[in-house]
Every structure is written in structure tokens, then in C-alpha cells.
Design a protein around this motif. Structure first.
Motif, PDB file in Angstrom:
ATOM      1  N   MET A 107       0.638  -1.435  -0.008  1.00 26.99           N
ATOM      2  CA  MET A 107      -0.442   0.386  -0.153  1.00 26.99           C
ATOM      3  C   MET A 107       0.585   1.335   0.320  1.00 26.99           C
ATOM      4  O   MET A 107       2.000   1.391   0.687  1.00 26.99           O
ATOM      5  CB  MET A 107      -1.078   0.366   1.160  1.00 26.99           C
ATOM      6  CG  MET A 107      -1.668   1.232   1.593  1.00 26.99           C
ATOM      7  SD  MET A 107      -3.262   0.837   2.747  1.00 26.99           S
ATOM      8  CE  MET A 107      -1.893   1.863   4.227  1.00 26.99           C
ATOM      9  N   ALA A 108       0.872   1.981  -0.332  1.00 25.78           N
ATOM     10  CA  ALA A 108       1.754   3.176  -0.883  1.00 25.78           C
ATOM     11  C   ALA A 108       0.633   4.144  -0.281  1.00 25.78           C
ATOM     12  O   ALA A 108      -0.588   4.432   0.752  1.00 25.78           O
ATOM     13  CB  ALA A 108       1.005   4.397  -2.767  1.00 25.78           C
ATOM     14  N   SER A 109       1.771   4.850   1.135  1.00 20.83           N
ATOM     15  CA  SER A 109       0.543   5.421   2.317  1.00 20.83           C
ATOM     16  C   SER A 109       2.388   6.632   2.420  1.00 20.83           C
ATOM     17  O   SER A 109       2.716   6.777   2.014  1.00 20.83           O
ATOM     18  CB  SER A 109       0.762   4.522   3.248  1.00 20.83           C
ATOM     19  OG  SER A 109       0.406   5.646   4.990  1.00 20.83           O
ATOM     20  N   THR A 110       1.182   7.990   2.902  1.00 18.14           N
ATOM     21  CA  THR A 110       1.757   9.767   2.889  1.00 18.14           C
ATOM     22  C   THR A 110       2.453   8.985   4.916  1.00 18.14           C
ATOM     23  O   THR A 110       2.828  10.201   4.695  1.00 18.14           O
ATOM     24  CB  THR A 110       1.231   9.861   2.578  1.00 18.14           C
ATOM     25  OG1 THR A 110       0.194  10.278   3.422  1.00 18.14           O
ATOM     26  CG2 THR A 110       1.828  10.937   0.565  1.00 18.14           C
ATOM     27  N   LYS A 111       1.071   8.518   5.088  1.00 16.87           N
ATOM     28  CA  LYS A 111       1.671   8.247   6.637  1.00 16.87           C
ATOM     29  C   LYS A 111       2.279   7.319   7.357  1.00 16.87           C
ATOM     30  O   LYS A 111       2.558   7.646   8.277  1.00 16.87           O
ATOM     31  CB  LYS A 111       0.244   8.665   7.032  1.00 16.87           C
ATOM     32  CG  LYS A 111      -0.532   8.313   8.297  1.00 16.87           C
ATOM     33  CD  LYS A 111      -2.075   8.797   8.784  1.00 16.87           C
ATOM     34  CE  LYS A 111      -2.059   9.441  10.621  1.00 16.87           C
ATOM     35  NZ  LYS A 111      -3.120   9.636  10.399  1.00 16.87           N
ATOM     36  N   TYR A 112       2.407   5.822   6.612  1.00 18.96           N
ATOM     37  CA  TYR A 112       3.115   5.009   7.756  1.00 18.96           C
ATOM     38  C   TYR A 112       3.856   4.545   6.341  1.00 18.96           C
ATOM     39  O   TYR A 112       4.209   4.270   5.920  1.00 18.96           O
ATOM     40  CB  TYR A 112       1.940   4.376   7.868  1.00 18.96           C
ATOM     41  CG  TYR A 112       0.322   3.893   8.796  1.00 18.96           C
ATOM     42  CD1 TYR A 112       0.883   4.231   9.699  1.00 18.96           C
ATOM     43  CD2 TYR A 112      -0.792   5.055   8.366  1.00 18.96           C
ATOM     44  CE1 TYR A 112      -0.691   4.816  10.726  1.00 18.96           C
ATOM     45  CE2 TYR A 112      -1.676   4.710   8.950  1.00 18.96           C
ATOM     46  CZ  TYR A 112      -1.819   4.948   9.943  1.00 18.96           C
ATOM     47  OH  TYR A 112      -2.448   5.589  11.185  1.00 18.96           O
TER      48      TYR A 112
ATOM     49  N   LEU B 118      -7.801   2.252   8.099  1.00 24.12           N
ATOM     50  CA  LEU B 118      -7.766   3.010   5.998  1.00 24.12           C
ATOM     51  C   LEU B 118      -7.586   4.408   5.662  1.00 24.12           C
ATOM     52  O   LEU B 118      -7.110   4.244   4.998  1.00 24.12           O
ATOM     53  CB  LEU B 118      -9.608   3.457   5.348  1.00 24.12           C
ATOM     54  CG  LEU B 118     -10.793   1.844   5.351  1.00 24.12           C
ATOM     55  CD1 LEU B 118     -12.035   3.147   5.229  1.00 24.12           C
ATOM     56  CD2 LEU B 118     -10.055   0.559   4.885  1.00 24.12           C
ATOM     57  N   ASP B 119      -7.252   4.804   6.985  1.00 22.58           N
ATOM     58  CA  ASP B 119      -6.371   5.835   7.090  1.00 22.58           C
ATOM     59  C   ASP B 119      -4.429   5.383   6.633  1.00 22.58           C
ATOM     60  O   ASP B 119      -3.960   4.672   6.916  1.00 22.58           O
ATOM     61  CB  ASP B 119      -5.605   6.551   8.014  1.00 22.58           C
ATOM     62  CG  ASP B 119      -5.151   7.868   8.373  1.00 22.58           C
ATOM     63  OD1 ASP B 119      -5.062   8.427   6.793  1.00 22.58           O
ATOM     64  OD2 ASP B 119      -4.821   8.337   9.432  1.00 22.58           O
ATOM     65  N   HIS B 120      -4.683   5.897   5.087  1.00 19.32           N
ATOM     66  CA  HIS B 120      -3.160   5.794   4.601  1.00 19.32           C
ATOM     67  C   HIS B 120      -2.803   7.063   4.014  1.00 19.32           C
ATOM     68  O   HIS B 120      -1.519   7.839   3.144  1.00 19.32           O
ATOM     69  CB  HIS B 120      -2.804   4.828   3.709  1.00 19.32           C
ATOM     70  CG  HIS B 120      -3.800   5.914   2.052  1.00 19.32           C
ATOM     71  ND1 HIS B 120      -5.321   5.608   2.416  1.00 19.32           N
ATOM     72  CD2 HIS B 120      -3.492   5.782   0.792  1.00 19.32           C
ATOM     73  CE1 HIS B 120      -5.309   6.061   1.284  1.00 19.32           C
ATOM     74  NE2 HIS B 120      -4.498   6.037   0.345  1.00 19.32           N
TER      75      HIS B 120
END
Length: 149
Positions: free
Chosen positions: A36-41, A147-149
Motif C-alpha cells: 500500500m502506498a502511504s504518506t502516513k505509515y 483505512l487511513d493511508h
């Protein structure tokens, strides 16, 4: 990341959700790895353990409950893979998925899986899915922080 797993390790594409979540397989199971591409994790989201069937899953859930381990999320049925799932936290806070009935890709040349409950179409082959609630859990409730990514 998807190209690394496919080109370097030989995994095959099963499904994508939106433009940020990909499911890859190394055998007939719908997926063995996801990215999963994530800016947070950063790092691993969860580990998953397959149960033989729904009765095995229920027995393990009863065992966990008897020992004070409550569900984090589920039970539910994911869209990609159509597997029954539950999520828990281990004593260190890591997320652990218990699942059963994951799609079985029986036509490797086309990527088609065997018919499963909840499938939108048959034959079901690789596709890009919409980002919606039914993709996350066909039965209903979601875990919003997941769902937060």
C-alpha cells in the motif's frame, strides 16, 4: 514496489484497489503479499494466518475470547480475495489477521479464481477495484483508522 515483487521475486498480480493498494500471489491463493502506498505509515501493517475453514476460525475466536483477547475488527468478508476475516492485536500491539476461504486462482493463465460467496462476477479475474466500503468489508462495518493511508 509492485514491480519489485513481480519482476524480482516472480509474484503475480491479483487485484488493485484504487491507485494505492495491490494484491500479489506466489501460488493459487488470491494473495500472499500486499503493498500500500502511504504518506502516513511505513512498514508492515499486519500478518495473516489462514484457518482451515469457518469452523476452525470460530474455534480459534472462542479460544482467544476465553483468554481475554477481543476482536479489533470483524468478522467480515473482504472484496479482494473474498476471504472471511477477523483482526486482533497481539500483546505487542501488532495487527494479526485470521482468515479463511480466500479465493483460489485455478486458471493461472487467465488469473481466474473459483466461484466464491460474495463475488461480483464469474469468472473473476484480476482487476482494479473502486475504493469503497464493500471493497473493505462486504458485510458492513469498517475500522476507519485501518483505512487511513
Amino acid at each position: 514496489m509492485q514491480s519489485v515483487y513481480q519482476d524480482l521475486l516472480g509474484l503475480r498480480w491479483s487485484d488493485t484497489v484504487g491507485d494505492f493498494f495491490v494484491f500479489l500471489r506466489c501460488n493459487s491463493d488470491h494473495h500472499a503479499a500486499t503493498s500500500m502506498a502511504s504518506t502516513k505509515y511505513q512498514g508492515m501493517h499486519h500478518v495473516a494466518n489462514e484457518m482451515r475453514d469457518p469452523n476452525h476460525l470460530i474455534a480459534l475466536l472462542d479460544h482467544l475470547a476465553e483468554h481475554g483477547h477481543r476482536l479489533h475488527w470483524g468478522p467480515g468478508r473482504h472484496g479482494p480475495g473474498h476471504n472471511l476475516f477477523t483482526y486482533h492485536r497481539d500483546p505487542d500491539g501488532n495487527v494479526v489477521e485470521l482468515f479463511t476461504q480466500i479465493d483460489d486462482v485455478h486458471d493461472e493463465a487467465k488469473g481466474y479464481g473459483e466461484p466464491r460467496p460474495g463475488q461480483e462476477e464469474y469468472p473473476m479475474g484480476p482487476k482494479t477495484r473502486e475504493v469503497d466500503l464493500a471493497t473493505v468489508n462486504q458485510w458492513g462495518p469498517i475500522d476507519p483508522p485501518s483505512l487511513d493511508h
